[in-house]
Write a protein that holds these residues in place. Structure first.
Motif, PDB file in Angstrom:
ATOM      1  N   SER A   1      81.724  45.324  47.231  1.00 27.71           N
ATOM      2  CA  SER A   1      80.540  44.562  47.605  1.00 27.71           C
ATOM      3  C   SER A   1      80.108  44.817  49.047  1.00 27.71           C
ATOM      4  O   SER A   1      80.923  45.058  49.930  1.00 27.71           O
ATOM      5  N   THR A   2      78.798  44.711  49.245  1.00 29.03           N
ATOM      6  CA  THR A   2      78.257  44.739  50.609  1.00 29.03           C
ATOM      7  C   THR A   2      78.309  43.353  51.242  1.00 29.03           C
ATOM      8  O   THR A   2      78.153  43.208  52.456  1.00 29.03           O
TER       9      THR A   2
ATOM     10  N   ILE B   1      74.179  30.022  43.917  1.00 29.51           N
ATOM     11  CA  ILE B   1      74.334  31.461  44.140  1.00 29.51           C
ATOM     12  C   ILE B   1      75.320  31.661  45.286  1.00 29.51           C
ATOM     13  O   ILE B   1      75.054  31.274  46.426  1.00 29.51           O
ATOM     14  N   GLU B   2      76.462  32.256  44.967  1.00 31.08           N
ATOM     15  CA  GLU B   2      77.445  32.594  45.990  1.00 31.08           C
ATOM     16  C   GLU B   2      77.273  34.066  46.377  1.00 31.08           C
ATOM     17  O   GLU B   2      76.517  34.807  45.738  1.00 31.08           O
ATOM     18  N   HIS B   3      78.017  34.471  47.402  1.00 29.58           N
ATOM     19  CA  HIS B   3      77.997  35.863  47.831  1.00 29.58           C
ATOM     20  C   HIS B   3      79.436  36.337  48.019  1.00 29.58           C
ATOM     21  O   HIS B   3      80.221  35.670  48.700  1.00 29.58           O
ATOM     22  N   PRO B   4      79.797  37.471  47.414  1.00 37.09           N
ATOM     23  CA  PRO B   4      81.155  37.996  47.595  1.00 37.09           C
ATOM     24  C   PRO B   4      81.403  38.359  49.054  1.00 37.09           C
ATOM     25  O   PRO B   4      80.467  38.530  49.843  1.00 37.09           O
TER      26      PRO B   4
ATOM     27  N   THR C   1      78.380  40.048  38.271  1.00 40.71           N
ATOM     28  CA  THR C   1      78.741  39.316  37.051  1.00 40.71           C
ATOM     29  C   THR C   1      80.198  38.883  37.048  1.00 40.71           C
ATOM     30  O   THR C   1      80.582  38.009  36.280  1.00 40.71           O
ATOM     31  N   CYS C   2      81.033  39.492  37.903  1.00 37.23           N
ATOM     32  CA  CYS C   2      82.438  39.094  37.989  1.00 37.23           C
ATOM     33  C   CYS C   2      82.950  39.394  39.391  1.00 37.23           C
ATOM     34  O   CYS C   2      82.770  40.508  39.897  1.00 37.23           O
ATOM     35  N   ARG C   3      83.609  38.405  40.006  1.00 34.04           N
ATOM     36  CA  ARG C   3      84.105  38.556  41.366  1.00 34.04           C
ATOM     37  C   ARG C   3      85.590  38.911  41.395  1.00 34.04           C
ATOM     38  O   ARG C   3      86.317  38.694  40.442  1.00 34.04           O
TER      39      ARG C   3
END
Length: 239
Positions: free
Chosen positions: A144-145, A160-163, A177-179
């Motif tokens: 992830s960026t 809405i989360e952010h990796p 779709t999957c962290r």
């Protein structure tokens, strides 16, 4: 709500693994089982029996050991390569195995999700299911960026989360779709009782062999055919 006909995927889904992810895990082996024409619904006696059998098979395999002592689960140590603590960031297979061995046992979600769990637990291989009618474009396993969105639910509300930057995630053209590789699936593409087309993603880290992964995929495909007579199934590796 069931997607409109024009939204439904009729072609084979493209799935890729980035070079960055492959460099983290040499020998990583993914396998996809794509199915069209599924019949899903609430958990029933058959899917519950599969989960009970999976628990018995797991207990026999472990012979009193904890799940993390199995070599297939011990491979989680590579998660440290992207900043995750293996003792806290357990992959989906280890998390399910831990639940299977408790008094509460494995959860009953719906027939397709139950099947994913029933394959994952005895093989100790992460198995994820995605509704392909809700996937936008190609699917990718990437680092992830930190800017990608991850739709999920918190406190009963959609958020809405952010990796974290560098985290291994599965995503399509719209969002993650999957962290944390295969630990936490989002809400947008998850399998529901209305899902009729899906891709099941099986992931093997060393020492899982291609033969072991293939056996798990074949077992999953056999059960899918029993659950959904007339279903169209394709087994394949990443592109």
């Amino acid at each position: 709500m069931t997607p409109a006909p024009e939204q439904c995927r009729t072609t084979t889904l493209t799935i890729t693994v980035s070079d960055e992810v492959r460099s983290l895990a040499p020998g990583f082996t993914p396998l996809a089982v794509e199915a069209h024409g599924l019949v899903n619904g609430p958990s029933d006696e058959n899917s519950s029996a599969l989960l009970d059998d999976a628990t018995r098979r797991l207990a026999a395999r472990l012979g009193g050991r904890a799940p993390h002592e199995d070599p297939h689960v011990a491979a989680r140590d590579m998660y440290t390569a992207f900043g995750a603590k293996p003792s806290r960031t357990r992959n989906s297979a280890e998390a399910l195995a831990g639940r299977a061995l408790t008094d509460t046992g494995l959860p009953r979600i719906n027939r397709l999700v139950d099947l994913c769990d029933a394959i994952s637990v005895p093989h100790l291989i992460p198995v994820g299911g995605e509704d392909t009618d809700r996937i936008r474009g190609a699917m990718r396993l990437v680092r992830s960026t930190g800017r990608e969105g991850f739709p999920t639910v918190a406190g009963g509300e959609t958020v809405i989360e952010h990796p974290e930057p560098g985290e291994v995630v599965r995503c399509d053209d719209e969002s993650v779709t999957c962290r944390r590789w295969n630990r936490r699936q989002g809400t947008r593409t998850r399998l529901t009782e209305e899902s009729v087309n899906a891709v099941f993603l099986l992931e093997g880290l060393v020492p899982t062999t291609p033969a072991e992964l293939g056996a798990a995929a074949t077992e999953l495909a056999d059960h899918v055919e029993k659950m959904s007579p007339g279903v169209r199934i394709t087994l394949r590796g990443p592109e």
